[in-house]
Design a protein around this motif. Structure first.
Motif, PDB file in Angstrom:
ATOM      1  N   UNK A 410     -62.990  39.794 -41.736  1.00 36.96           N
ATOM      2  CA  UNK A 410     -62.515  40.385 -40.283  1.00 36.96           C
ATOM      3  C   UNK A 410     -63.584  40.878 -39.446  1.00 36.96           C
ATOM      4  N   UNK A 411     -63.504  41.036 -38.249  1.00 43.51           N
ATOM      5  CA  UNK A 411     -64.693  41.326 -37.219  1.00 43.51           C
ATOM      6  C   UNK A 411     -64.805  42.766 -37.291  1.00 43.51           C
ATOM      7  N   UNK A 412     -65.450  43.411 -38.102  1.00 35.40           N
ATOM      8  CA  UNK A 412     -66.083  44.613 -38.546  1.00 35.40           C
ATOM      9  C   UNK A 412     -67.643  44.507 -38.656  1.00 35.40           C
ATOM     10  N   UNK A 413     -68.493  44.460 -37.535  1.00 32.36           N
ATOM     11  CA  UNK A 413     -69.821  44.556 -37.442  1.00 32.36           C
ATOM     12  C   UNK A 413     -70.411  45.590 -38.502  1.00 32.36           C
ATOM     13  N   UNK A 414     -69.889  46.722 -38.301  1.00 32.46           N
ATOM     14  CA  UNK A 414     -70.793  47.762 -39.284  1.00 32.46           C
ATOM     15  C   UNK A 414     -70.466  47.461 -40.573  1.00 32.46           C
ATOM     16  N   UNK A 415     -69.292  47.076 -41.292  1.00 29.65           N
ATOM     17  CA  UNK A 415     -69.215  46.646 -42.516  1.00 29.65           C
ATOM     18  C   UNK A 415     -70.029  45.426 -42.708  1.00 29.65           C
ATOM     19  N   UNK A 416     -70.278  44.528 -41.955  1.00 26.76           N
ATOM     20  CA  UNK A 416     -71.079  43.446 -42.409  1.00 26.76           C
ATOM     21  C   UNK A 416     -72.416  43.933 -42.295  1.00 26.76           C
ATOM     22  N   UNK A 417     -72.927  44.674 -41.369  1.00 28.00           N
ATOM     23  CA  UNK A 417     -74.407  45.337 -41.499  1.00 28.00           C
ATOM     24  C   UNK A 417     -74.498  45.913 -42.926  1.00 28.00           C
ATOM     25  N   UNK A 418     -73.601  46.720 -43.166  1.00 24.03           N
ATOM     26  CA  UNK A 418     -73.686  47.522 -44.393  1.00 24.03           C
ATOM     27  C   UNK A 418     -73.677  46.426 -45.582  1.00 24.03           C
ATOM     28  N   UNK A 421     -77.451  45.123 -46.057  1.00 19.00           N
ATOM     29  CA  UNK A 421     -78.383  46.103 -46.791  1.00 19.00           C
ATOM     30  C   UNK A 421     -78.050  46.135 -48.161  1.00 19.00           C
ATOM     31  N   UNK A 422     -76.818  46.036 -48.716  1.00 18.88           N
ATOM     32  CA  UNK A 422     -76.165  46.098 -50.045  1.00 18.88           C
ATOM     33  C   UNK A 422     -76.468  44.597 -51.125  1.00 18.88           C
ATOM     34  N   UNK A 423     -76.996  43.465 -49.917  1.00 19.92           N
ATOM     35  CA  UNK A 423     -76.917  42.307 -50.381  1.00 19.92           C
ATOM     36  C   UNK A 423     -78.231  41.951 -51.307  1.00 19.92           C
TER      37      UNK A 423
END
Length: 678
Positions: A410-418, A421-423
């Motif tokens: 889904x289009x949630x850039x805050x979640x994608x950015x998180x 950094x977790x990857x």
């Protein structure tokens, strides 16, 4: 060298001046009356046309509108030219050349901020940007050539002459060569600085002119030492491009400035050259229109302030976020993320239309793979409308909603950015608490805004600015590689003028060995140029600032003031000493700046002396200021210059070895005198 001309020559010049002044005044009077009359006629024409418009068919209405626009444009152009003539009325021209071409024809060229023709259409004054006027800036007396639309024209430069004209009076005439020490230039350099940057059409130097008049290269990267006139050159280049390039106007040009104070400082240069100011912004302000997921974006000045005032909790993490390495990590992560995105199940839209999971996954990763990920969803929705509703678009939103509901993303850039950094793609291990501390905020940090914008732009596309044809980036050394990649995506078809000085880098997390390395980010039509002469500071100040960074290549043009840099140590009363020094400098100079390392020091000194001294406190949020007497942090003072500077340095907050560039920036703001409180 400059030298005054003979009495006979001066009388000849006075006659020419009188004729030019008379023609100019006459042209202004005639043009002013004509413009006023034509404007009235245009208003009447519009009224008449629109009152009769009910009797026109659609084609006739379009013709009327086109004719009205054409007449309005003609009136506007005359108004602009009228304003330019009014601007030069008190000082019609500033220089002249005598050029003899290869056929022995003699041209006596008088240079001005705009052109003036006589009744027969002959040029009496030439715009300084016209091709033949380049001879004044590029050559000494002797063989010369200039490039014009008709080709290259060669000949001999017989004479170069400069004029001192004030209030419609010819006060002095000087013959000169290209010698950098000529009296006119030194006279300009000796003048006190003003609140706003001025135009320098009468003192443009050869190395500067090469940047200003470059039309061969799409992109220019300029490395210029402190005081070499980088910003001045950039603004004069804009004026030149507006003159020479068809269909280019001020709204097609964007300047990226370091802060709002600097934007205000340069605001009068283009108008003084007869051109409207261009669009101007800071990088953080520009990103605010793209990043709507946060309430605001931290400014670059506040970003560096965190470092220099030792308020940054995770400097190693910020350094990684600013690095070239994170670009590689982000690209690898985003490529993997996009590959992992898929539709997880088939579904029905209504009762009649079955949407096959394999089919739409084919659309997602094959048919529409040329689009950014989230744009593909819109394309697929349109395709489904075409298939099921014969091209009707009324179900697009419905299909988009269903597509997301039946996908694993889904289009949630805050979640994608998180997720990044977790990857394992992230080269630096960051714990969840730290990640949340910089993602779940109202005002996103400057360094994080770049990463967020890059992720968002890659996944949905950047805001392409087709209207912008020329981009100017000042203080280029403070932009990291990621910023340039973002800027290139936003202004895909624009030409760039990029100016900076690696020695004045105040971004503590990113450094260039040479701005020449930026060439690889742009096309092959890129030229790297250097400005190696400084016109700002006295030789004494230059000698001192060279030692800060171990520089030896700086060429100081300003004549010696015989005033060495004053070092004050073991100060008994800071308040008394500061007040005394300010009073002494104000007695001799128009502008005095007390420059501190950070905002806290500036605020402390303001509290200390503002009850006695009428000093202005300037910070990153300031938009207007008067240079007469200011307290200002070093990283806000970038690009500005003052007659005299007091550099305040607290023992408990001294410049460290890795902060020498900031110290260099602070010291090189001074023109005539520099005091160091050490």
């Amino acid at each position: 060298m400059c030298m005054a001309i003979s009495e006979i020559e001066f009388k000849k010049e006075k006659k020419i001046f009188s004729k030019v002044q008379a023609l100019l005044n006459e042209t202004i009077d005639t043009l002013g009356q004509g413009v006023f009359q034509e404007e009235e006629e245009l208003v009447e024409f519009k009224k008449m046309m629109w009152s009769d418009s009910h009797s026109f068919d659609e084609g006739e209405i379009q013709q009327v509108m086109a004719a009205t626009r054409l007449e309005a444009d003609k009136v506007l152009q005359k108004q602009i030219y009228f304003k330019k003539l009014r601007k030069i009325q008190d000082k019609p021209y500033f220089a002249s050349i005598v050029f003899q071409d290869d056929s022995n024809k003699i041209y006596n060229i008088y240079m001005s901020l705009t052109y003036l023709k006589d009744d027969d259409g002959n040029n009496i004054l030439y715009d300084w940007r016209s091709p033949i006027c380049s001879l004044f800036y590029d050559y000494e007396i002797g063989p010369c050539s200039y490039s014009a639309p008709g080709g290259i024209f060669s000949g001999t430069l017989k004479r170069k002459r400069q004029y001192k004209i004030e209030n419609q009076k010819l006060l002095g005439v000087f013959d000169n060569s290209l010698n950098i020490d000529d009296e006119v230039l030194q006279d300009v350099l000796a003048a006190e600085s003003s609140d706003k940057m001025k135009n320098v059409v009468n003192t443009i130097q050869q190395e500067q002119n090469k940047v200003i008049r470059n039309l061969e290269d799409h992109h220019i990267i300029v490395q210029g030492i402190a005081g070499s006139g980088k910003t001045t050159v950039a603004l004069h280049r804009i004026a030149f491009l507006l003159y020479r390039l068809p269909n280019l106007n001020s709204n097609n040009i964007l300047i990226f400035s370091p802060n709002q104070i600097f934007t205000e400082y340069i605001s009068e240069v283009l108008p003084s050259l007869g051109e409207a100011n261009t669009l101007q912004t800071t990088f953080a302000d520009y990103l605010e229109s793209f990043i709507t997921e946060y309430k605001g974006i931290e400014s670059f000045t506040d970003f560096v302030s965190r470092y220099y005032s030792y308020q940054e909790t995770f400097p190693e993490l910020v350094e990684y976020k600013q690095s070239d390495q994170i670009i590689k990590d982000l690209d690898a992560f985003l490529e993997d993320y996009i590959k992992s995105c898929k539709f997880t199940s088939s579904f029905y839209e209504g009762e009649a239309h079955y949407i096959d999971c394999d089919e739409i996954n084919g659309y997602l990763h094959n048919k529409y793979s040329r689009f950014p990920l989230f744009e593909r969803m819109h394309e697929i929705a349109e395709k489904l409308c075409t298939n099921n509703y014969k091209g009707s678009r009324k179900k697009i939103k419905t299909y988009e909603k269903l597509l997301y509901e039946n996908s694993n993303f889904k289009k949630d850039y805050k979640a994608i950015m998180k997720m990044f950094f977790e990857s394992t793609f992230c080269s630096m291990k960051v714990d969840e608490k730290t990640i949340k501390s910089f993602i779940n905020v109202d005002i996103i940090h400057y360094e994080d805004s770049l990463i967020f914008a890059y992720i968002k732009g890659t996944l949905e596309g950047f805001l392409y600015e087709a209207n912008i044809k020329q981009v100017v980036i000042d203080e280029a050394q403070d932009y990291n590689r990621l910023q340039y990649l973002i800027i290139k995506q936003i202004f895909k078809k624009a030409d760039f003028t990029i100016l900076g000085d690696i020695n004045q880098n105040i971004n503590p997390y990113y450094h260039y060995d040479s701005l020449e390395s930026l060439q690889e980010l742009f096309s092959e039509e890129t030229r790297y140029l250097e400005l190696l002469k400084t016109y700002r500071s006295s030789p004494e100040i230059i000698d001192y600032t060279n030692k800060i960074l171990n520089l030896r290549h700086v060429n100081a043009i300003r004549k010696s003031t015989n005033k060495p840099v004053l070092i004050r140590k073991n100060i008994e009363s800071l308040k008394d000493t500061l007040i005394k020094d300010i009073a002494l400098l104000k007695k001799n100079y128009k502008s005095v700046a007390v420059i501190t390392k950070d905002n806290r020091e500036a605020e402390m000194l303001y509290e200390l002396i503002s009850d006695v001294v009428p000093i202005s406190l300037v910070d990153a949020g300031s938009r207007k200021f008067h240079k007469d007497l200011v307290l200002i942090p070093a990283y806000v003072a970038k690009g500005l210059e003052f007659d005299s500077v007091i550099l305040y340095n607290n023992r408990d907050n001294s410049y460290k070895s890795n902060e020498r560039n900031l110290l260099y920036v602070a010291c090189t703001r001074a023109q005539h005198e520099l005091y160091i409180y050490n």
